[in-house]
Write an enzyme that holds these catalytic residues in place. Structure first.
Site, PDB file in Angstrom:
ATOM      1  N   ASP A 404       4.501  -2.641  -2.900  1.00  0.00           N
ATOM      2  CA  ASP A 404       4.717  -3.249  -4.199  1.00  0.00           C
ATOM      3  C   ASP A 404       4.619  -2.169  -5.281  1.00  0.00           C
ATOM      4  OD1 ASP A 404       4.917  -5.777  -5.815  1.00  0.00           O
ATOM      5  OD2 ASP A 404       3.035  -4.988  -6.617  1.00  0.00           O
ATOM      6  N   GLU A 433       9.317  -0.932  -3.652  1.00  0.00           N
ATOM      7  CA  GLU A 433       9.956  -1.074  -4.956  1.00  0.00           C
ATOM      8  C   GLU A 433       9.910   0.269  -5.682  1.00  0.00           C
ATOM      9  OE1 GLU A 433       9.305  -5.470  -6.668  1.00  0.00           O
ATOM     10  OE2 GLU A 433       7.448  -4.338  -6.456  1.00  0.00           O
TER      11      GLU A 433
END
Length: 704
Positions: A404, A433
């Protein structure tokens, strides 16, 4: 901030602030005092005047003794504790206290358990051991490189513990960040006998798989079985997803359903400890889990016995083994970029200011937009993340990780993480990400998509693929269309998206290898594709939007790169236009088996699309060189995309993909005869012909 504050910010440098409400913030003299009558005069090196306070830069304390409590006295007689602050960020501090051995945490044997914790700025550390409600306090001894150690004789297999840490003039209770587990709601860490976990047989998948051969299916353990029609005995637990043979009206649900889809990897949304769901009453609140408290210990709300530290570990290991037995690999979504509440973390309790990013004025970095950023570039922080990855893989058999806000983490640490993962599992997937977040880290150090060249074989979610073909995804841009949702002007741009953005000019190149492109139209974030089409295709009927949905499913499966699917994409899932359902009720987030039944046409198409990808190796090319040599892409009639892939070595066949995003059928004639192996319904046709029809709003695949 209190009226009078003092901070140790470097060797020989102390920063003091005095509120203007106290003698106008003015002081002419400062002294440093400590235990045993220690006194040192501090010289004023600089003064800065601010609206509400005056800041003093002082010289002194070149060789701090972190085992001593210091106080600073100003000229009017007021004292304040000297807070160990930015000195922990200095290279000299890391040289003195950087600990490289892998023996931190609690280490169990039937005869004794020994505990070791890294807390170099602590004055004292005490182990608080709880055995069946009986508390045992043991003073820990300072050891090498800022560590503290104690060995306690006896069998503490089921004990829980915390550390009482005296630092910066306070005593705080801390969890152990190196602990494997904890009790309910993370009140205490747990001593764990790992041999108990060894009793659970795993079924690791030995067959090698390249990243581009993977099909990742993102889901939540809770969401997969929370619907009452799931047919499981329990709901939302690790054990719930192990229940085989469940169904709704003759259609598979839960584990049975995932098995039926043809995916290769199940990516679970965060399962390690997070803050905003009560372990004992999870039904009272929902959260995705991107509010981390601990990075290694699992969340108790997924366990059938949340107060029992072993049960959550055993049940999760059993779930991983269950998925492996069914030929499904497991990746975990890990949130290593921030903490929900810094003050409650073991990181901040043990070594304040070390594990999170600050500027030189002592203000926290907030590139995560969650109030803080984890300082992965600090040596002990970087080693810790590698430790977590190693243990999640070795204890539970995890096959990869999704990071993340990976752009908050530094490049060097991400490369160390991948190297560690590959050492444990040569087929491990590492991706995340790669957004460019405004964290306090030099641009070249951020593990974002712009620095992909410095992180070989680490995947990034490809927002170019998403935005060009589906249309932009943010709430403010939900009305914008992409190639598959009606904007034919994106036809040429989609050629780069289909080829993993590895082709040179005139295409947009952003990756050096196709395994760096994670191709997805829908994740847990933002609106679902179906809800997006509520906005950008709101003048179209449901049948038309179904065709668009199927077209995007097929594009995901034929594009070069790594296909990634969010659970429910295969049955036109809706969150009722909630674009950020992180804390919305189960009714919004859970798998809707009634909807799955209603959209069976699309589910069946999805299964055919995954079967197509797994049977046609040309969609899974492993290098940019292969794509450059074998792939040819072009646009016909200003809107129809043609995508040819020459056969692999020893295979004379050529694969041709044709995508027609228009509302009218397209007819093409060729010199060669082509066989349609995947039509608008996902079916194969026996006939070979020089003439091919590409129906409206569809993708077809041919071979010759």
């Amino acid at each position: 901030m209190s009226i009078f504050n003092a901070y140790l910010d470097d060797f020989g440098k102390i920063t003091v602030t005095i509120d203007r409400s106290f003698y106008r913030g003015e002081s002419s003299r400062f002294q440093l005092t400590g235990m045993g009558g220690y006194v040192e005069e501090l010289s004023i090196e600089g003064v800065e005047t601010h609206d509400s306070f005056i800041l003093y830069r002082l010289k002194g304390l070149y060789e701090p003794n972190f085992r001593m409590d210091y106080q600073v006295r100003e000229s009017h007689g007021r004292y304040t504790p000297l807070v160990t602050r930015l000195i922990v960020k200095r290279e000299r501090f890391n040289a003195l206290y950087g600990y490289e051995k892998d023996d931190l945490g609690s280490h169990y044997s039937p005869e004794h358990t020994w505990f070791k914790v890294w807390a170099p700025t602590a004055v004292n550390v005490t182990l608080s051991l709880d055995v069946s409600g009986v508390q045992i306090l043991k003073a820990m001894e300072p050891s090498e490189m800022g560590t503290w150690y104690v060995k306690v004789p006896g069998d503490f297999k089921h004990a829980i513990y915390t550390y009482l840490v005296e630092r910066n003039g306070k005593v705080v209770k801390s969890l152990d960040p190196y602990a494997y587990s904890c009790n309910g709601n993370a009140k205490a860490s747990a001593v764990i006998d790992l041999s108990e976990l060894d009793k659970i047989k795993d079924y690791p998948i030995e067959k090698p798989i390249a990243p581009t051969e993977s099909i990742i299916y993102e889901c939540s353990v809770r969401d997969m079985t929370m619907h009452p029609f799931t047919g499981t005995k329990t709901h939302g637990k690790f054990s719930s997803l192990c229940e085989d043979g469940t169904e709704y009206r003759g259609l598979p649900t839960g584990l049975n359903y995932i098995k039926s889809l043809g995916v290769t990897h199940v990516q679970f949304m965060p399962l390690t400890d997070f803050s905003t769901v009560d372990d004992f009453k999870p039904e009272l609140n929902y959260n995705w889990g991107y509010d981390p408290r601990q990075y290694l210990s699992l969340k108790g709300s997924f366990s059938s016995a949340p107060d029992h530290p072993y049960v959550r570990m055993k049940e999760f290991k059993e779930l991983v083994a269950c998925l492996h037995r069914n030929h499904l690999r497991v990746t975990l979504d890990v949130v290593f970029n921030h903490a929900y509440d810094v003050a409650e973390t073991a990181f901040d309790c043990l070594v304040p200011y070390y594990y999170f990013r600050y500027n030189e004025e002592g203000y926290m970095s907030n590139g995560s937009y969650c109030g803080n950023d984890f300082a992965s570039e600090m040596p002990m922080a970087s080693r810790y993340l590698v430790y977590v990855i190693r243990n999640l893989m070795q204890i539970y058999g995890i096959d990869g990780f999704r990071f993340d806000l990976m752009g908050i983490i530094d490049v060097a640490t991400m490369n160390k993480i991948r190297n560690e993962a590959i050492r444990n599992n040569p087929n491990a997937l590492i991706y995340g990400e790669g957004w460019d977040m405004p964290t306090m880290l030099q641009g070249s150090q951020k593990a974002n998509i712009h620095n992909q060249g410095a992180m070989p074989h680490i995947g990034h979610f490809n927002d170019y693929f998403r935005d060009v073909i589906k249309g932009k995804t943010s709430e403010s841009e939900k009305y914008e269309r992409g190639y598959a949702t009606g904007n034919w002007n994106n036809a040429f741009a989609s050629l780069a998206a289909l080829t993993a953005n590895v082709l040179d000019t005139p295409h947009y190149k952003r990756f050096f290898s196709p395994d760096q492109s994670i191709n997805s139209f829908e994740t847990h974030d933002n609106s679902t594709v179906w809800d997006k089409m509520h906005a950008c295709c709101n003048n179209e009927d449901r049948a038309t939007r179904i065709r668009r949905q199927k077209m995007m499913i097929a594009i995901t499966m034929v594009a070069q790169g790594v296909p990634f699917v969010h659970a429910g994409f295969e049955f036109c899932d809706t969150k009722k236009d909630n674009h950020n359902s992180y804390n919305a009720p189960d009714e919004i987030n859970r798998m809707d088996w009634e909807r799955m039944e209603y959209y069976q046409e699309v589910v069946k198409y999805f299964r055919k699309a995954t079967a197509l990808r797994r049977s046609v190796s040309e969609f899974c090319l492993k290098t940019a060189l292969e794509i450059n040599e074998k792939v040819k892409v072009w646009v016909a009639d200003d809107q129809t995309v043609f995508y040819d892939i020459a056969g692999s070595k020893g295979n004379a066949e050529t694969i041709r993909v044709m995508i027609n995003p228009s509302t009218g059928n397209r007819f093409y004639s060729f010199d060669e005869k082509w066989q349609v192996i995947f039509d608008e319904n996902g079916n194969s046709q026996e006939i070979k012909s020089n003439h091919v029809c590409v129906p409206a709003l569809s993708l077809i695949v041919c071979k010759r």
